[in-house]
Structures are given as C-alpha cells and as structure tokens.
Motif scaffolding. Structure first.
Motif, PDB file in Angstrom:
ATOM      1  N   SER A 105       0.854  -1.128  -0.040  1.00 45.20           N
ATOM      2  CA  SER A 105       0.231  -0.061  -0.105  1.00 45.20           C
ATOM      3  C   SER A 105       0.890   1.366  -0.028  1.00 45.20           C
ATOM      4  CB  SER A 105      -0.735  -0.020   1.219  1.00 45.20           C
ATOM      5  OG  SER A 105      -0.285   0.269   2.480  1.00 45.20           O
ATOM      6  N   TYR A 106       0.210   2.375  -0.592  1.00 46.26           N
ATOM      7  CA  TYR A 106       1.015   3.630  -0.516  1.00 46.26           C
ATOM      8  C   TYR A 106       0.746   4.396   0.870  1.00 46.26           C
ATOM      9  CZ  TYR A 106      -3.493   5.547  -1.641  1.00 46.26           C
ATOM     10  OH  TYR A 106      -4.800   6.259  -1.582  1.00 46.26           O
ATOM     11  N   TRP A 107      -0.200   3.725   1.688  1.00 45.77           N
ATOM     12  CA  TRP A 107      -0.601   4.651   2.905  1.00 45.77           C
ATOM     13  C   TRP A 107      -0.163   4.067   4.142  1.00 45.77           C
ATOM     14  CZ3 TRP A 107      -3.760   1.539  -0.032  1.00 45.77           C
ATOM     15  CH2 TRP A 107      -4.434   0.717   0.515  1.00 45.77           C
ATOM     16  N   ARG A 130     -10.194   8.859   3.223  1.00 45.94           N
ATOM     17  CA  ARG A 130      -9.253   9.518   2.471  1.00 45.94           C
ATOM     18  C   ARG A 130      -8.524   8.567   1.131  1.00 45.94           C
ATOM     19  NH1 ARG A 130      -3.510  10.199   2.764  1.00 45.94           N
ATOM     20  NH2 ARG A 130      -2.653  12.179   2.040  1.00 45.94           N
ATOM     21  N   THR A 131      -8.275   8.875   0.248  1.00 44.00           N
ATOM     22  CA  THR A 131      -7.526   8.340  -1.007  1.00 44.00           C
ATOM     23  C   THR A 131      -6.961   9.311  -1.921  1.00 44.00           C
ATOM     24  OG1 THR A 131      -8.220   6.615  -2.760  1.00 44.00           O
ATOM     25  CG2 THR A 131      -9.821   8.360  -2.293  1.00 44.00           C
ATOM     26  N   ASN A 132      -5.904   8.303  -2.531  1.00 42.81           N
ATOM     27  CA  ASN A 132      -5.172   9.200  -3.415  1.00 42.81           C
ATOM     28  C   ASN A 132      -5.377   8.695  -4.950  1.00 42.81           C
ATOM     29  OD1 ASN A 132      -3.850  10.408  -1.486  1.00 42.81           O
ATOM     30  ND2 ASN A 132      -1.731   9.366  -1.662  1.00 42.81           N
ATOM     31  N   ASP A 133      -6.186   7.490  -5.023  1.00 40.57           N
ATOM     32  CA  ASP A 133      -6.254   6.884  -6.422  1.00 40.57           C
ATOM     33  C   ASP A 133      -7.790   6.153  -6.511  1.00 40.57           C
ATOM     34  OD1 ASP A 133      -6.187   4.602  -4.516  1.00 40.57           O
ATOM     35  OD2 ASP A 133      -4.354   3.943  -5.507  1.00 40.57           O
ATOM     36  N   ALA A 145     -11.235   7.856  -5.853  1.00 32.72           N
ATOM     37  CA  ALA A 145     -12.090   8.667  -5.507  1.00 32.72           C
ATOM     38  C   ALA A 145     -13.457   8.243  -6.326  1.00 32.72           C
ATOM     39  CB  ALA A 145     -11.692  10.213  -5.905  1.00 32.72           C
TER      40      ALA A 145
END
Length: 137
Positions: A27-29, A108-111, A113
């Motif tokens: 994961s990136y998070w 919360r998401t970066n990729d 939405a």
C-alpha cells in the motif's frame, strides 16, 4: 468461471499475514506498519474480509462509534482479484451493514475517488474547516 465471494466481519476469519503484507509492503498509505500495529488496529476496528473458498482476497476496516461517525480505511483488493467487482461488493456490504446506518462517513484516498463517488462519497465542501494532528512516529 463465476467465483462466489463471501464477505464477513468475523475478525477471527481474517488472515493477519496477508493483511500485514499488503499494508506494510504494497500500500502507499501504510508502508512499514508493523505486524503488532496491524494486529492492534484490527482489534480496535470493525473489520471486513472478502473471501473465495475461505481465502482472503480483500479487506477493509471501519473505525466507528456506530451512531454518528465512521472512518473507512485500509481498503484493498489483492492484485489478482482486482477489476472483478470485489471492491464494489465489499463496499456495498460495509455501507449496508446494520450497525452503520446512521453514521456520517469519512475516508481518504489518493487513487480511488471515482469508486467511492459511486457509493455517494463527495469531496469535502470546506476542507479548510477540518483539522488534523499527525502522530509523532
């Protein structure tokens, strides 16, 4: 071949090794999250797993008081099961859970939405009114 997916919030059914590996290494998070941190986070959350033949293929957890607020996080689908609707099934199950019908959701998401918007999530109207305090780790 149409594979049947089972979704459960039984924490005993979760595969801690798979969850830790994904969060800490893929994961990136949650890069670098320790096994102990993952285990403690699961113990203090409503956890949901998606399974095929008893094998965990997707995961999500919710931090909630079950009345007013719920934070959706650590959502993932293992790579070889992505693009097959598993994430949509998992989110639908979580959002329709009987104990989560009165809560206001946050995530919360970066990729992803676009995925969450299909379930009614919207960009925060006034993000400047939200504050955060990060851990000093």
């Amino acid at each position: 071949m149409n594979t049947s997916i089972t979704i459960s919030n039984d924490i005993r059914a979760l595969d801690l090794e798979i969850i830790h590996d994904y969060l800490a290494n893929q994961s990136y998070w949650a890069q670098g999250r320790t096994m102990a941190q993952v285990q403690q986070s699961l113990e203090h959350s409503m956890c949901f797993g998606a399974y095929v033949n008893g094998e965990l293929i997707a995961f999500a957890r919710v931090i909630t008081d079950t009345v007013v607020f719920a934070y959706l996080l650590d959502v993932f689908v293992l790579e070889n099961h992505q693009g097959k609707g598993v994430g949509k099934q998992l989110l639908s199950h979580i959002l329709n859970h009987e104990k989560l019908q009165t809560v206001n959701w946050l995530l919360r998401t970066n990729d992803a939405a676009a995925l969450y918007e299909k379930f009614g999530f919207q960009v925060i109207d006034a993000p400047e009114t939200y504050l955060r305090k990060s851990a000093l780790i």
